[in-house]
Design a protein around this motif. Structure first.
Motif, short mmCIF file in Angstrom:
data_model
loop_
_atom_site.label_atom_id
_atom_site.label_comp_id
_atom_site.label_asym_id
_atom_site.label_seq_id
_atom_site.Cartn_x
_atom_site.Cartn_y
_atom_site.Cartn_z
N VAL A 42 0.82 -1.22 0.00
CA VAL A 42 0.00 0.00 0.00
C VAL A 42 0.85 1.28 0.00
O VAL A 42 0.31 2.38 0.04
CB VAL A 42 -0.96 0.05 1.21
N GLY A 44 2.81 4.58 -0.77
CA GLY A 44 2.73 5.60 -1.81
C GLY A 44 3.97 5.54 -2.70
O GLY A 44 3.93 5.92 -3.87
N CYS A 192 13.15 -10.27 7.30
CA CYS A 192 12.71 -8.98 6.73
C CYS A 192 11.18 -8.94 6.79
O CYS A 192 10.52 -8.79 5.77
CB CYS A 192 13.13 -8.86 5.27
N GLY A 194 9.07 -6.84 8.22
CA GLY A 194 8.36 -5.59 8.47
C GLY A 194 7.70 -5.62 9.85
O GLY A 194 8.28 -6.10 10.83
N GLY A 213 -0.86 3.62 8.39
CA GLY A 213 -1.08 4.68 7.41
C GLY A 213 -2.18 4.29 6.44
O GLY A 213 -2.38 3.10 6.17
N GLU A 214 -2.92 5.30 5.97
CA GLU A 214 -3.99 5.03 5.00
C GLU A 214 -3.90 5.99 3.82
O GLU A 214 -3.43 7.13 3.97
CB GLU A 214 -5.35 5.14 5.68
N VAL A 287 0.72 -0.97 7.79
CA VAL A 287 1.47 -0.60 8.99
C VAL A 287 2.95 -0.51 8.64
O VAL A 287 3.56 -1.48 8.18
CB VAL A 287 1.25 -1.62 10.13
N PRO A 289 6.87 -0.32 9.24
CA PRO A 289 7.75 -0.88 10.27
C PRO A 289 8.74 0.16 10.78
O PRO A 289 9.93 0.14 10.44
CB PRO A 289 8.45 -2.03 9.54
N LEU A 313 12.47 -0.07 8.03
CA LEU A 313 12.55 0.95 6.96
C LEU A 313 11.56 2.08 7.17
O LEU A 313 11.67 3.13 6.54
CB LEU A 313 12.34 0.30 5.59
N LYS A 316 10.14 5.63 5.05
CA LYS A 316 10.91 6.01 3.86
C LYS A 316 11.66 4.85 3.22
O LYS A 316 12.78 5.00 2.73
CB LYS A 316 11.93 7.09 4.26
N SER A 319 13.33 5.18 -0.32
CA SER A 319 14.58 5.96 -0.41
C SER A 319 15.73 5.23 0.27
O SER A 319 16.86 5.26 -0.21
CB SER A 319 14.41 7.32 0.28
C1 LIG Z 1 -0.01 4.13 3.82
C2 LIG Z 1 1.48 3.99 3.64
C3 LIG Z 1 2.14 4.86 2.80
C4 LIG Z 1 3.52 4.74 2.62
N1 LIG Z 1 4.13 5.59 1.76
C5 LIG Z 1 5.45 5.51 1.58
C6 LIG Z 1 6.09 6.39 0.69
O1 LIG Z 1 5.46 7.24 0.06
N2 LIG Z 1 7.44 6.27 0.52
C7 LIG Z 1 8.16 5.32 1.21
O2 LIG Z 1 9.38 5.25 1.03
N3 LIG Z 1 7.57 4.47 2.06
C8 LIG Z 1 6.24 4.55 2.27
N4 LIG Z 1 5.64 3.69 3.13
C9 LIG Z 1 6.49 2.80 3.92
C10 LIG Z 1 6.92 1.56 3.13
O3 LIG Z 1 5.77 0.84 2.80
C11 LIG Z 1 7.88 0.72 4.00
O4 LIG Z 1 9.04 1.46 4.34
C12 LIG Z 1 8.35 -0.55 3.30
O5 LIG Z 1 7.46 -0.97 2.32
C13 LIG Z 1 8.58 -1.65 4.32
O6 LIG Z 1 8.94 -2.84 3.65
P1 LIG Z 1 9.25 -4.17 4.46
O7 LIG Z 1 9.66 -5.18 3.45
O8 LIG Z 1 10.16 -3.89 5.59
O9 LIG Z 1 7.85 -4.60 5.13
P2 LIG Z 1 6.52 -5.16 4.45
O10 LIG Z 1 6.26 -4.50 3.16
O11 LIG Z 1 5.44 -5.11 5.46
O12 LIG Z 1 6.86 -6.67 4.11
C14 LIG Z 1 6.96 -7.68 5.09
C15 LIG Z 1 6.71 -9.01 4.39
O13 LIG Z 1 7.04 -10.05 5.30
C16 LIG Z 1 6.13 -11.10 5.10
N5 LIG Z 1 6.10 -11.91 6.31
C17 LIG Z 1 6.00 -11.48 7.59
N6 LIG Z 1 6.01 -12.53 8.44
C18 LIG Z 1 6.15 -13.65 7.67
C19 LIG Z 1 6.22 -15.04 7.95
N7 LIG Z 1 6.18 -15.54 9.20
N8 LIG Z 1 6.34 -15.91 6.91
C20 LIG Z 1 6.42 -15.46 5.64
N9 LIG Z 1 6.35 -14.13 5.32
C21 LIG Z 1 6.21 -13.26 6.33
C22 LIG Z 1 4.80 -10.41 4.81
O14 LIG Z 1 3.96 -11.27 4.11
C23 LIG Z 1 5.25 -9.21 3.98
O15 LIG Z 1 5.20 -9.50 2.60
C24 LIG Z 1 4.26 3.75 3.32
C25 LIG Z 1 3.59 2.85 4.13
C26 LIG Z 1 2.21 2.96 4.31
C27 LIG Z 1 1.51 1.97 5.20
#
Ligand SMILES: Cc1cc2nc3c(=O)[nH]c(=O)nc-3n(C[C@H](O)[C@H](O)[C@H](O)COP(=O)(O)OP(=O)(O)OC[C@H]3O[C@@H](n4cnc5c(N)ncnc54)[C@H](O)[C@@H]3O)c2cc1C
Length: 352
Positions: A42, A44, A192, A194, A213-214, A287, A289, A313, A316, A319
């Motif tokens: 989700v 942006g 990883c 999140g 965030g929404e 949500v 992280p 992360l 941001k 970035s």
């Molecule tokens: C509304 C909103 C707007 C945002 N806008 C921006 C923006 O404009 N610019 C920006 O830079 N960032 C933005 N972000 C933040 C951005 O989304 C995050 O920084 C980034 O995507 C985090 O990535 P991640 O891989 O750490 O976590 P996630 O994307 O949450 O990925 C975690 C993954 O782990 C997997 N997982 C967890 N536990 C298990 C398990 N036990 N077994 C297998 N898989 C598992 C989940 O299925 C998921 O796919 C926004 C976030 C939100 C909510």
């Protein structure tokens, strides 16, 4: 099956990391649970070197921004997709005082190479109230994160390096030399997940501070503004006649459920500067992280050197991820220190 790295989580963090490891000729197995909602799905996707009402430079801007555009351009050309949109971000001056303040901040924060002043707001005029013009932030835009992650998922699947399932901690066996998980043997495992780090018995003691965030997806007929427009909330042109508007920040009700409250908040804020009628098509929640000190957390578990985390992360990720993955790989391959602000070592004292 034997691999160098087992990665848990296929959001932005895990996917980009797995992709980089593959490109460095390492063998990888990524496990991602498609039934869990992710922040990346989700996001942006905005990248912005200058933020907030004081026009503050993004942390590590001089390292992140020269690196991230070539990085994402390389991926989009590898996957034959368009996922990076270098639109610029327009910030209208809300009044004379705000204009003077912004112009002062440009001098004070030495932002000349990131920011240009637009006196004539012709490109935004039909849709926005911006009689005094505004700032155009360069080196900014957005990345279509879901599209990018789909490209990486396809690549991993073609190399039989992707498992669509939940990672179960009771099947993990850790010894000093290796990791075993079901039929997989790996040199190292990198988590990883999140926000779902809260369910990870090896890392749930770390001081995360997740932020819900929404965003809204809406249509706006004949919309022609090429920039992201930001005045407290942002409006992003994502396809013909289609905009995304966001985002909210909430430290409560940490779930992936869209709320009336967030919708009303976004609409109230955006109506202050967007003059046109919009039609809401959908709403999304996630949500982020984030961590207590708002810095990512990378590195090995205090007791198990072959069990690592790459997470935090926050707001941001788009970035931060490319450059931080580079530094993480230098740690993995060359044993270079992880910088003090992002290393997990800063929290080792909390582990018991
Ligand atoms: C509304 C909103 C707007 C945002 N806008 C921006 C923006 O404009 N610019 C920006 O830079 N960032 C933005 N972000 C933040 C951005 O989304 C995050 O920084 C980034 O995507 C985090 O990535 P991640 O891989 O750490 O976590 P996630 O994307 O949450 O990925 C975690 C993954 O782990 C997997 N997982 C967890 N536990 C298990 C398990 N036990 N077994 C297998 N898989 C598992 C989940 O299925 C998921 O796919 C926004 C976030 C939100 C909510």
């Amino acid at each position: 099956m034997k691999v160098d790295y087992l990665i848990v989580g296929g959001g932005l963090a895990g996917s980009l990391l797995a992709n980089e490891l593959l490109d460095q000729n390492k063998s990888v197995q990524l496990i991602n649970d498609p039934t869990l909602k992710s922040s990346s799905s989700v996001a942006g996707g905005m990248v912005n070197p200058v933020t907030g009402k004081y026009l503050t430079k993004t942390w590590l801007d001089d390292k992140l921004f020269p690196y991230l555009f070539p990085y994402y351009r390389k991926l989009q050309s590898e996957f034959g997709i368009t996922c990076i949109h270098e639109t610029g971000i327009f910030r209208p001056f809300s009044n004379e005082e705000n204009k003077a303040h912004f112009l002062n901040q440009i001098e004070k924060n030495e932002l000349q190479h990131y920011v240009s002043v637009i006196e004539d707001s012709e490109k935004v005029a039909p849709f926005y109230a911006a009689p005094l013009g505004g700032l155009l932030i360069n080196s900014s835009g957005w990345v279509d994160v879901p599209k990018l992650l789909a490209g990486i998922e396809n690549k991993l699947k073609s190399k039989e390096a992707y498992l669509s399932e939940k990672f179960e901690f009771e099947d993990l066996v850790i010894s000093d030399e290796k990791i075993n998980y079901k039929n997989i043997e790996a040199d190292r495992i990198i988590f990883c997940e999140g926000f779902y780090v809260k369910d990870n018995p090896y890392f749930n003691w770390l001081p995360f501070n997740p932020v819900k965030g929404e965003t809204l997806l809406a249509t706006l007929p004949n919309y022609t503004v090429p920039y992201i427009v930001n005045q407290g909330k942002w409006v992003m042109p994502i396809a013909e006649n289609t905009i995304r508007i966001g985002a909210t920040y909430s430290w409560h009700e940490l779930d992936f459920i869209s709320t009336e409250r967030a919708r009303a908040d976004i609409l109230a804020q955006v109506s202050k500067f967007l003059k046109s009628e919009i039609e809401i098509k959908s709403q999304a929640a996630g949500v982020r992280p984030s961590t207590k000190d708002r810095r990512p957390i990378m590195g090995p578990h205090p007791k198990h050197k072959n069990v690592l985390i790459f997470n935090g992360l926050g707001t941001k990720g788009v970035s931060l991820a490319p450059y931080l993955i580079k530094t993480f790989l230098e740690f993995l391959f060359l044993e270079k220190d992880i910088q003090s602000e992002t290393t997990i070592e800063r929290y080792y004292a909390l582990y018991s």
